[in-house]
Design a protein around this motif. Structure first.
Motif, short mmCIF file in Angstrom:
data_model
loop_
_atom_site.label_atom_id
_atom_site.label_comp_id
_atom_site.label_asym_id
_atom_site.label_seq_id
_atom_site.Cartn_x
_atom_site.Cartn_y
_atom_site.Cartn_z
N ILE A 179 52.92 46.54 26.27
CA ILE A 179 51.84 45.82 26.91
C ILE A 179 52.62 44.70 27.72
O ILE A 179 52.23 44.28 28.82
N THR A 180 53.45 44.04 26.61
CA THR A 180 53.76 42.80 27.44
C THR A 180 54.81 43.07 28.51
O THR A 180 55.22 42.12 29.29
N LYS A 181 55.37 44.08 28.26
CA LYS A 181 56.26 44.71 29.65
C LYS A 181 55.65 45.07 31.00
O LYS A 181 55.99 44.85 31.85
N ARG A 182 54.18 45.35 30.67
CA ARG A 182 53.35 45.94 31.91
C ARG A 182 52.29 45.10 32.12
O ARG A 182 51.26 45.11 32.67
N ILE A 183 52.44 43.43 31.62
CA ILE A 183 51.46 42.59 32.10
C ILE A 183 50.98 42.46 33.54
O ILE A 183 50.01 42.46 33.89
N LYS A 184 52.17 42.63 34.42
CA LYS A 184 51.99 42.42 35.63
C LYS A 184 51.18 43.80 36.32
O LYS A 184 50.40 43.85 37.25
N GLN A 185 51.30 44.61 35.81
CA GLN A 185 50.57 46.06 36.12
C GLN A 185 49.37 46.01 35.91
O GLN A 185 48.47 46.26 36.72
N TYR A 186 49.03 45.44 34.70
CA TYR A 186 47.79 45.09 34.24
C TYR A 186 46.78 44.43 35.21
O TYR A 186 45.93 44.31 35.69
N GLY A 187 47.54 43.04 35.61
CA GLY A 187 47.01 42.14 36.57
C GLY A 187 46.67 42.61 37.78
O GLY A 187 45.66 42.38 38.37
N GLN A 188 47.61 43.69 38.26
CA GLN A 188 47.32 44.26 39.60
C GLN A 188 46.10 45.07 39.48
O GLN A 188 45.33 45.21 40.58
N LEU A 189 46.10 45.74 38.56
CA LEU A 189 44.82 46.62 38.33
C LEU A 189 43.60 45.96 38.30
O LEU A 189 42.57 46.23 38.90
N ARG A 190 43.66 44.62 37.57
CA ARG A 190 42.31 44.03 37.42
C ARG A 190 42.24 43.44 38.81
O ARG A 190 41.06 43.10 39.17
N ALA A 191 43.09 42.96 39.63
CA ALA A 191 42.96 42.24 41.05
C ALA A 191 42.32 43.29 41.84
O ALA A 191 41.67 43.05 43.03
N ILE A 192 42.67 44.53 42.02
CA ILE A 192 41.92 45.85 42.63
C ILE A 192 40.75 46.25 42.14
O ILE A 192 39.99 47.24 42.71
N GLY A 193 40.30 45.64 41.07
CA GLY A 193 38.98 46.06 40.64
C GLY A 193 38.61 46.60 39.29
O GLY A 193 37.47 46.97 38.96
N ALA A 194 39.75 46.82 38.53
CA ALA A 194 39.70 47.60 36.96
C ALA A 194 38.85 46.42 36.25
O ALA A 194 39.08 45.24 36.19
N THR A 195 37.95 46.89 35.41
CA THR A 195 37.32 46.05 34.41
C THR A 195 38.05 45.90 33.21
O THR A 195 39.05 46.59 32.95
N LYS A 196 37.68 44.94 32.29
CA LYS A 196 38.22 44.84 31.15
C LYS A 196 37.99 46.12 30.25
O LYS A 196 39.14 46.66 29.64
N LYS A 197 36.88 46.81 30.30
CA LYS A 197 36.83 48.10 29.53
C LYS A 197 37.49 49.28 30.00
O LYS A 197 38.25 49.91 29.29
N GLN A 198 37.94 49.16 31.37
CA GLN A 198 38.88 50.28 31.84
C GLN A 198 40.22 50.13 31.37
O GLN A 198 40.93 50.91 31.09
#
Length: 796
Positions: free
Chosen positions: A281-300
């Motif tokens: 997950i620490t390797k993919r923090i930017k990916q998770y940030g991008q998903l949050r930026a386009i509307g993904a919720t915490k639950k998703q």
């Protein structure tokens, strides 16, 4: 979450799994290994427990019942089935022992015995015998064969020879065991009725309690004793079948042991999966940030991580369960209860799935808390909010390695903890196993350092034949002693006297309080003097029958709640099936020794006059230095060949037998620890691989500004060395300390004096060798990984 959004998250999860195949292999290996180990523990434990329970189907034996008592017993509604039997006698030929019995069909069912070929004997000269039993001329037995048996009649106590015709081949729960020396044969009721002594003997009965599984173990034992009291059966004539009763329900200690093993497996699995997903997950923090930026919720985001774990569980848990069932089937000797075993295997898989889900809880929450701003500002290191002092120390590969590990503290601690726990377990258990001395354990039977011991054959003990009955035969005679002394290179023969006596005035739930009395040894009295706590030790040559020596730490006295002190008076009843004698003594001294099960001691001459029979239990044979032991053994075996109540023990053979037993335990324990260590190795390998992958650009930049390839390799080697050698050092200290404490505690328990702490050189050398191989392997892996890429490729 809508169906469309859920579908998108599942697709992203599958894409992530395809993109990180190495991580998936590591996690899949951990999941499969955990499922494998849990399946083996649960199914093998169940089948071992069931096979033990199926050794017999009766819960108790009632001895010496007449026809009237048997009729009354059949009327008791709590009893489901009653089997009757009589012991006819035993034939001993060389190393083989044949027990001859009469049983009715019900007793056969309760003993899980049956006639697999032919029929049950009905005529006086008919017999059913186990096929594995071989005649002295190595002739195999078959239906219709004649056989001549010479045995001691259990009723008349006299030897007799009888001719039989084999009408049936008997199969028991022990059939097929290649290491056994005892076999069984069945005669007919006509044979019993024709014998003037056996026909007058009472029957013994085995009973099966209705719905026995509905009782707890202690309730079942109480129910058996209650039935005996209602029948008026003396408690000495009631024997509870503890193997069956104690396997009726799992004991507390067994449950704790199984749960402890399962807990270790679950924790090891949880720690490794948690760490691997955390690093991922620490390797993919930017990916998770991008998903949050386009509307993904915490639950998703949280569901995204859980989908990955669910997918891996669905793929790898069945593999582990299938191989676990196969291994359990092999370990159980192919005696496997399929339906319950598959149910337990399903539960093992379910428990593995729950463990995977629990290990993903924290990483998924961590991923769900990542915001777009956090992703933009992210650096692959733990943030240190404390102000750091500036320093101008020269950077070296060693200092850089320390900085790299310290900036990712959580990842470092988790990996170090995993290696430390497996290492501590290995060293502590290795210390305990190394502290078990098979020679010290064997010396219990050879207190005077003899090489051979001729003793009363305890295989002959039964409900109708006690030690005193066998001693009455007088086969450990002065004549035999003189013959042994006449053997070339035999230096001395030490008599070991032993009496079982009932303490007058003490009654227990099991009947009379039976304790042991031994002779004060004529040699090695220095050890006795060191144990003396109060009073004095009677002279070894004394014939004064007024005094006795006490062992107040005896487990027997503690069991009966009997407490005595110097100056107290005590009375004993000493008897066999023919005579009874009462003796009064004053306790003259106390030598508390919890490693000895003997409760009292008397001088040898007093032992001879106290018992109304020959009190000898064994002859310890002391040989000269460099004596030909094989020749002496052969002569001793010839002397007792026809003495059916005696057997020969060899010190070297007992030691070897102990070594084999301890070796089997050692292999089992180390095998389990190897599986646990695999979790740690997978965790370490994943940490190294992901570290190199995540820092690929950083490593390329270091080389671009002048860091040599050797310096880069040295830095990465130091990083793995910190983890491997650091965990080794901590495990060495902690594990050895724990092993020392366990060994000391075990050695201080009664009967376990052969466990004395020994520094585990062999275990530590083996552990060091494994660590060295792991470190070398890690270095080679890092070197190959770095060498495959140029500086330009690493920077891109």
């Amino acid at each position: 979450m809508s169906i469309q959004n859920k579908t998108v998250m599942i697709r992203i999860a599958k894409a992530n799994l395809k993109a990180e195949k190495t991580k998936n292999y590591f996690i899949g290996s951990v999941i499969a290994l955990a499922a494998f180990l849990l399946t083996v523990v649960m199914t093998f434990g169940y089948n071992s427990f069931t096979n033990l329970q199926n050794e017999s189907n009766f819960q108790a034996l009632f001895y010496n019942l007449n026809n009237n008592e048997i009729s009354r017993l059949k009327e008791i509604e709590e009893i489901n089935k009653i089997g009757l039997y009589k012991e006819i006698g035993r034939e001993k030929k060389e190393e083989r022992l044949l027990s001859i019995l009469y049983t009715d069909p019900a007793m056969m069912d309760l003993s899980n015995a049956n006639i697999v070929l032919g029929k049950f004997p009905t005529k006086e000269n008919e017999i059913a015998i186990e096929k594995d039993f071989q005649l002295s001329d190595d002739r195999s037995l078959g239906l219709g064969d004649s056989i001549s048996l010479q045995f001691r009649n259990n009723a008349s106590k006299e030897f007799q020879t009888s001719q039989f015709v084999i009408t049936g081949i008997l199969q028991t729960t022990a059939s097929g065991n290649e290491n056994r020396i005892g076999y069984n044969a069945l005669v007919s009721s006509a044979f019993v009725e024709a014998d003037p002594f056996l026909s007058k003997e009472d029957y013994s009965a085995a009973i099966s309690i209705n719905n026995s599984s509905s009782y707890s173990n202690e309730e079942l034992k109480s129910k058996i004793k209650e039935i005996g009291q209602r029948m008026g059966i003396p408690e000495r004539n009631i024997q509870i079948n503890n193997v069956n009763v104690d396997s009726n329900n799992l004991s507390g200690s067994t449950v704790i042991t199984i749960l402890s093993i399962m807990l270790i497996i679950v924790l090891a699995c949880w720690l490794v999966i948690y760490n691997i997903f955390y690093i991922s997950i620490t390797k993919r923090i930017k990916q998770y940030g991008q998903l949050r930026a386009i509307g993904a919720t915490k639950k998703q985001i949280k569901q995204l991580v859980l989908y990955e774990g669910k997918n891996l569980s669905r793929k790898y848990i069945p593999i582990g369960v299938i191989f676990g069932c196969l291994m359990s089937w092999i370990l159980s000797g192919f005696l496997w209860n399929a339906a319950p075993s598959f149910s337990l295997a399903f539960l093992a898989g379910l428990l593995t799935k729950v463990t995977v889900r629990a290990s993903l809880n924290a990483p998924s929450k961590f991923a769900s808390r990542i915001s777009p701003i956090t992703a933009i500002r992210h650096v692959d290191a733990d943030v240190n909010t404390k102000k750091e002092k500036r320093n101008s120390k020269r950077l070296t590969p060693f200092s850089l390695a320390a900085l790299n590990l310290s900036r990712s503290r959580k990842k470092t601690v988790l990996t170090l903890l995993s290696l430390f726990l497996s290492g501590t377990l290995f060293v502590s258990l290795g210390t305990l196993l190394n502290s078990v001395d098979p020679i010290s354990k064997a010396e219990k039977y050879f207190p005077n350092h003899g090489q051979f011991d001729i003793q009363i054959n305890n295989d002959l003990y039964s409900e109708t034949t006690s030690l005193s009955d066998l001693q009455t035969e007088g086969q450990l005679s002065t004549s035999l002693k003189n013959k042994i002394l006449a053997i070339n290179e035999v230096e001395d023969v030490i008599e070991h006297q032993y009496i079982e006596a009932a303490i007058e005035g003490i009654k227990t739930d099991d009947g009379a309080a039976i304790v042991s009395i031994e002779n004060i040894p004529t040699l090695n009295n220095e050890r006795w003097s060191s144990h003396l706590a109060e009073g004095k030790i009677p002279d070894v040559d004394s014939s004064d029958a007024s005094y006795i020596l006490l062992n107040s730490a005896s487990s027997n006295l503690d069991y009966y709640g009997a407490h005595y002190a110097v100056g107290d008076h005590i009375s004993f009843i000493i008897a066999n099936d023919q005579e009874k004698a009462k003796h009064d003594f004053e306790i003259i001294g106390d030598i508390p020794d919890k490693n000895s099960g003997t409760s009292f001691y008397l001088p040898p001459k007093v032992m001879q006059t106290t018992a109304p029979f020959n009190s000898n239990k064994s002859y310890e044979v002391i040989t000269m230095d460099k004596a030909n032991e094989e020749l002496i053994k052969s002569e001793l075996e010839g002397m007792i060949l026809n003495e059916d109540t005696l057997k020969l023990l060899s010190f070297s053979e007992v030691v070897e037998s102990n070594r084999i037993a301890f070796r089997t335990i050692t292999i089992s324990v180390y095998s389990f620890m190897v599986f646990i260590a695999v979790f740690s190795m997978i965790n370490l390998l994943n940490t190294i691989i992901t570290t190199i992958s995540a820092r690929k650009g950083e490593l390329g930049l270091m080389q671009a500004i002048g860091m040599g390839r050797k310096q880069l390799m040295a830095m990465l080697t130091y990083e793995t060395g910190f983890l491997v050698v650091g965990s080794f050092t901590m495990a060495l200290v902690t594990g050895n300390l724990m092993g020392y404490m366990i060994s000391k505690s075990a050695g201080n328990m009664g009967g376990l004096s052969y466990i004395q702490y020994q520094f585990p050189w062999s275990a530590i050398f083996l552990y060091f060798l494994v660590i060295l191989l792991v470190q070398t392997g890690m270095v080679q892996f890092v070197r190959r990984t770095i060498s495959k890429q140029s500086i330009i490729e690493q920077l891109n």
